[in-house]
Design a protein around this motif. Structure first.
Motif, short mmCIF file in Angstrom:
data_model
loop_
_atom_site.label_atom_id
_atom_site.label_comp_id
_atom_site.label_asym_id
_atom_site.label_seq_id
_atom_site.Cartn_x
_atom_site.Cartn_y
_atom_site.Cartn_z
N PHE A 32 0.84 -1.19 0.00
CA PHE A 32 0.00 0.00 0.00
C PHE A 32 0.88 1.24 0.00
O PHE A 32 2.09 1.18 0.20
CB PHE A 32 -0.95 0.01 1.21
CG PHE A 32 -0.26 -0.22 2.53
CD1 PHE A 32 0.39 0.80 3.20
CD2 PHE A 32 -0.25 -1.48 3.10
CE1 PHE A 32 1.02 0.60 4.41
CE2 PHE A 32 0.39 -1.72 4.32
CZ PHE A 32 1.02 -0.68 4.97
N VAL A 45 1.52 5.07 1.68
CA VAL A 45 1.25 5.88 2.87
C VAL A 45 1.60 7.34 2.58
O VAL A 45 2.43 7.64 1.71
CB VAL A 45 2.05 5.39 4.09
CG1 VAL A 45 1.65 3.97 4.46
CG2 VAL A 45 3.55 5.47 3.84
N VAL A 83 0.59 -0.91 11.55
CA VAL A 83 -0.59 -0.95 10.68
C VAL A 83 -1.09 -2.38 10.68
O VAL A 83 -0.37 -3.29 10.27
CB VAL A 83 -0.26 -0.49 9.25
CG1 VAL A 83 -1.43 -0.75 8.33
CG2 VAL A 83 0.12 0.98 9.23
N GLU A 88 -0.43 8.13 7.29
CA GLU A 88 -1.78 7.65 7.07
C GLU A 88 -1.76 6.73 5.86
O GLU A 88 -1.15 7.07 4.83
CB GLU A 88 -2.75 8.81 6.82
CG GLU A 88 -2.90 9.78 7.99
CD GLU A 88 -3.84 9.28 9.06
OE1 GLU A 88 -4.41 8.18 8.87
OE2 GLU A 88 -4.00 9.97 10.08
N VAL A 89 -2.41 5.58 5.97
CA VAL A 89 -2.52 4.69 4.82
C VAL A 89 -3.52 5.29 3.85
O VAL A 89 -4.64 5.61 4.22
CB VAL A 89 -2.97 3.28 5.25
CG1 VAL A 89 -3.16 2.38 4.03
CG2 VAL A 89 -1.95 2.66 6.20
N GLU A 106 -4.74 -0.26 -3.26
CA GLU A 106 -3.98 -1.31 -2.60
C GLU A 106 -3.99 -2.58 -3.46
O GLU A 106 -4.94 -2.88 -4.17
CB GLU A 106 -4.56 -1.64 -1.22
CG GLU A 106 -4.49 -0.50 -0.21
CD GLU A 106 -5.72 0.36 -0.22
OE1 GLU A 106 -6.49 0.23 -1.19
OE2 GLU A 106 -5.89 1.15 0.71
N TYR A 157 6.82 -3.80 7.29
CA TYR A 157 6.74 -3.07 6.02
C TYR A 157 7.94 -2.14 5.87
O TYR A 157 8.44 -1.56 6.84
CB TYR A 157 5.45 -2.24 5.95
CG TYR A 157 4.23 -3.07 5.65
CD1 TYR A 157 3.95 -3.49 4.35
CD2 TYR A 157 3.34 -3.44 6.66
CE1 TYR A 157 2.83 -4.24 4.07
CE2 TYR A 157 2.22 -4.19 6.39
CZ TYR A 157 1.96 -4.60 5.09
OH TYR A 157 0.86 -5.36 4.80
#
Length: 246
Positions: free
Chosen positions: A72, A74, A136, A164-165, A170, A204
């Protein structure tokens, strides 16, 4: 109606259904055994490779899970991105730095935000600096940290990064390689004889750009005794050596 013929058809249908269910149960069972056998084989072969190169796996417990994770993007919160040490209004006594009450006090005496979303990372911490990774979905972001600075038994300052994601875009979840597969990938071509591995952790990590956004992929972080981390991409086993030291 020919009841005899109907009865025969019904019996044959149930027999055929039982054969199908039995086959599915058999394939599921042997598939599971095959997976367990593959895992045991990987562990055995990895241990042989480590022994041949005199590489020590000095880890309390190598993770056994190989979950499905997604990649993803961020976005950094610029208001919580400190490149310089920010002093606290009043120092906090370093008695129990990881309790909820400590973080409440830290929030009251500083501009630290979302302190409850970080988890202590002892492998990156050192004398006078306590490092925490933002989490996360219970998985650490190795590049997004809260660092607390201690002097004379008190926390006097901090550096923080928070992300923030971003929603949308995704990738679908994919199963990651096992920790032993990652260790083998690293040991085959990168580790010198006599190397000591002290920690293996899934999290991650992403390429570092001078940008507000960053793309995150799952990586196995393998820490060496000298404090040098290696990152092994958890989808394909590609190895990335970190440029920074502990």
């Amino acid at each position: 109606m020919d009841w005899g013929r109907a009865k025969t058809i019904l019996i044959l249908s149930f027999l055929f259904l039982n054969l199908i269910l039995g086959y599915q149960l058999w394939t599921a069972r042997w598939g599971q055994l095959g997976s367990e056998s593959d895992t045991a084989f990987i562990i055995e072969e990895t241990n042989k490779l480590l022994a041949s190169k005199q590489i020590q796996l000095r880890v309390e417990e190598v993770p056994k899970d190989a979950p499905k994770l997604k990649s993803f993007t961020v976005q950094f919160d610029e208001a919580s991105r400190n490149t310089e040490i920010e002093p606290l209004d009043r120092p906090i006594k370093l008695s129990s730095p990881f309790t909820k009450s400590f973080f409440r006090e830290l929030t009251n005496r500083s501009s630290v935000r979302h302190a409850d979303q970080y988890t202590y990372d002892p492998m990156r911490s050192r004398d006078g600096i306590y490092v925490f990774n933002q989490m996360v979905d219970k998985v650490p972001l190795f590049d997004v940290t809260l660092q607390l600075y201690e002097e004379n038994g008190q926390i006097t300052g901090y550096k923080q990064a928070y992300v923030e994601v971003q929603s949308g875009g995704e990738q679908q979840e994919q199963k990651v390689i096992s920790a032993y597969t990652a260790i083998r990938s690293l040991a085959e071509n990168y580790l010198a004889e006599g190397t000591v591995i002290v920690d293996v952790k899934l999290g991650y990590h992403g390429p570092s750009f001078d940008s507000e956004t960053q793309y995150m992929l799952p990586f196995w972080r393998i820490m060496l005794e000298d404090g040098n981390p290696y990152y092994v991409q958890a989808y394909n086993g590609e190895v990335e050596e970190a440029k920074d030291k502990k």
